[in-house]
Scaffold this motif. Structure first.
Motif, PDB file in Angstrom:
ATOM      1  N   PHE A  46     -13.333 -12.012  43.433  1.00  0.00           N
ATOM      2  CA  PHE A  46     -14.481 -12.941  43.440  1.00  0.00           C
ATOM      3  C   PHE A  46     -14.373 -13.965  42.330  1.00  0.00           C
ATOM      4  CE2 PHE A  46     -16.822 -10.448  46.509  1.00  0.00           C
ATOM      5  CZ  PHE A  46     -17.508 -11.458  47.152  1.00  0.00           C
ATOM      6  N   LEU A  47     -14.001 -13.473  41.137  1.00  0.00           N
ATOM      7  CA  LEU A  47     -13.938 -14.386  39.994  1.00  0.00           C
ATOM      8  C   LEU A  47     -12.814 -15.395  40.169  1.00  0.00           C
ATOM      9  CD1 LEU A  47     -14.555 -11.873  37.101  1.00  0.00           C
ATOM     10  CD2 LEU A  47     -16.105 -13.655  37.881  1.00  0.00           C
ATOM     11  N   ILE A  67     -12.268  -2.887  40.734  1.00  0.00           N
ATOM     12  CA  ILE A  67     -11.644  -3.878  39.838  1.00  0.00           C
ATOM     13  C   ILE A  67     -11.074  -5.038  40.646  1.00  0.00           C
ATOM     14  CG2 ILE A  67      -9.694  -4.272  38.261  1.00  0.00           C
ATOM     15  CD1 ILE A  67     -10.206  -1.349  37.270  1.00  0.00           C
ATOM     16  N   GLU A  72     -13.094 -18.127  43.238  1.00  0.00           N
ATOM     17  CA  GLU A  72     -13.989 -19.255  42.971  1.00  0.00           C
ATOM     18  C   GLU A  72     -13.310 -20.269  42.050  1.00  0.00           C
ATOM     19  OE1 GLU A  72     -18.418 -19.746  41.250  1.00  0.00           O
ATOM     20  OE2 GLU A  72     -18.063 -18.233  42.777  1.00  0.00           O
ATOM     21  N   ASP A  80     -10.628 -30.391  43.580  1.00  0.00           N
ATOM     22  CA  ASP A  80     -10.579 -31.645  42.847  1.00  0.00           C
ATOM     23  C   ASP A  80      -9.586 -31.515  41.704  1.00  0.00           C
ATOM     24  OD1 ASP A  80     -11.587 -34.065  43.291  1.00  0.00           O
ATOM     25  OD2 ASP A  80     -13.556 -33.709  42.430  1.00  0.00           O
TER      26      ASP A  80
END
Lengths: 168, 199
Positions: free
Chosen positions: B23-24, B17, B27, B35
């Motif tokens: 990872f999610l 989990i 990113e 930006d």
């Protein structure tokens, strides 16, 4: 009974995590090959239009000078050969060449600026897209065979123009 | 033995989990930081150009920090004078990590010419553009660091009354830099007025 339920529950969670991971990685791994028409992209790039106007304004004087020198040379063409002043013609030719060279230099410099920005935006497109390989085509039949190539020129044009305008 | 098996299974579940979330989230976080609404960045090779919007409050805070005796300054007057301008910080960075200006030029005369450009002439290449109007940069202040850092900072200001109140009524507006001096063409740094025009 309770233990079996817990084990079943954990197994389901692990399986769903693995499936999520599989979907995530599957999306992450780029497989497709795409083609873009570089000429069309370059022509439709907003910056090309802006730079074209800039080129005209920067070389306005040179263009007129070259045109008027060419007219003078045409006039010399109508005169008999023995009446022509060779030195004068050579001087005019030299001056016309100099102005043309100046125009070419400006054109080269502006084209370099366009390509530098366009290449960067294409790299950024490639990074965000789902394609593993994007081939730049000039409509010259350089691709002999491709398994389902996708023409993404229109998407790329929209992307690079948005990038140029600062729209993320 | 069964007890250890359960602990082992739980651990695998938790780690999986966390791994997925990492990872999610990472990113997402990177995209936000690269930006933001206040900083717009453009990268070309080793050169990174970023433009940061500075609110009046931020500018006031910076100016007061720069003054040794902050009490001797009339904050009201300073605030009023700062409110007349839209302020930005333009940062030019060499991503290779060496000096910024020496990355662009090779000879001493070229270096001097670049310093001259950044100090005095760059202002002429900066504009604030809305849909119907264009305003030239009112001032540009080049912060000299003698190329000891891999970046160069330039403080920019656009006189607000030059555009009236229309700037905040426009959905989008951009700061335009004609970056010919850096081998590039026009660069638009677009800002969203909902986020930035809070003053």
């Amino acid at each position: 009974m309770m233990k079996t339920k817990i084990q079943l529950f954990i197994t389901v969670i692990i399986l769903s995590i693995f499936s999520m991971g599989f979907i995530y990685l599957n999306n992450k791994i780029k497989k497709k090959v795409a083609v873009i028409n570089i000429q069309d992209t370059y022509k439709s790039f907003e910056m090309t239009k802006v730079m074209s106007r800039k080129f005209k304004s920067l070389t306005y004087d040179s263009t007129h000078k070259v045109d008027s020198l060419n007219m003078v040379l045409e006039g010399y063409g109508k005169i008999a050969e023995e009446d022509r002043n060779a030195n004068e013609i050579s001087k005019i030719l030299h001056e016309a060449e100099w102005h043309q060279k100046d125009k070419d230099n400006v054109k080269y410099e502006l084209e370099q600026q366009i390509w530098k920005q366009l290449n960067q935006y294409l790299i950024e497109f490639g990074k965000t897209s789902e394609y593993a390989l994007i081939h730049g085509s000039m409509n010259e039949g350089s691709i002999l065979y491709a398994d389902e190539p996708v023409d993404i020129t229109d998407d790329v044009i929209v992307f690079v123009n948005n990038k140029f305008k600062g729209i993320e | 033995m069964k007890k250890y098996k359960n602990i082992y299974m739980y651990s695998i579940g938790i780690v999986s989990i966390l791994f997925g979330l990492f990872f999610l989230q990472s990113e997402k976080y990177r995209n936000v930081m690269e930006d933001s609404e206040y900083i717009k960045t453009k990268t070309f090779g080793n050169l990174e150009l970023s433009l940061e919007y500075k609110s009046t409050a931020e500018m006031l805070n910076e100016q007061l920090n720069d003054v040794e005796d902050g009490n001797s300054v009339s904050k009201g007057e300073l605030k009023e004078s700062l409110e007349d301008y839209m302020s930005f910080k333009l940062k030019l960075e060499n991503l290779k990590g060496n000096g910024m200006l020496k990355n662009i030029v090779k000879t001493v005369p070229e270096y001097q010419a670049l310093i001259q450009y950044l100090s005095f002439d760059m202002q002429k290449d900066l504009f604030l553009c809305t849909e119907n109007d264009t305003l030239q940069c009112s001032f540009a202040h080049f912060e000299r660091n003698f190329d000891l850092a891999p970046y160069a900072n330039i403080g920019l200001g656009f006189y607000r009354t030059g555009l009236g109140e229309s700037i905040c009524q426009n959905e989008n507006w951009s700061v335009l830099l004609h970056a010919d001096r850096f081998g590039l063409g026009p660069l638009y740094f677009r800002f969203d007025s909902d986020k930035v025009c809070d003053n």
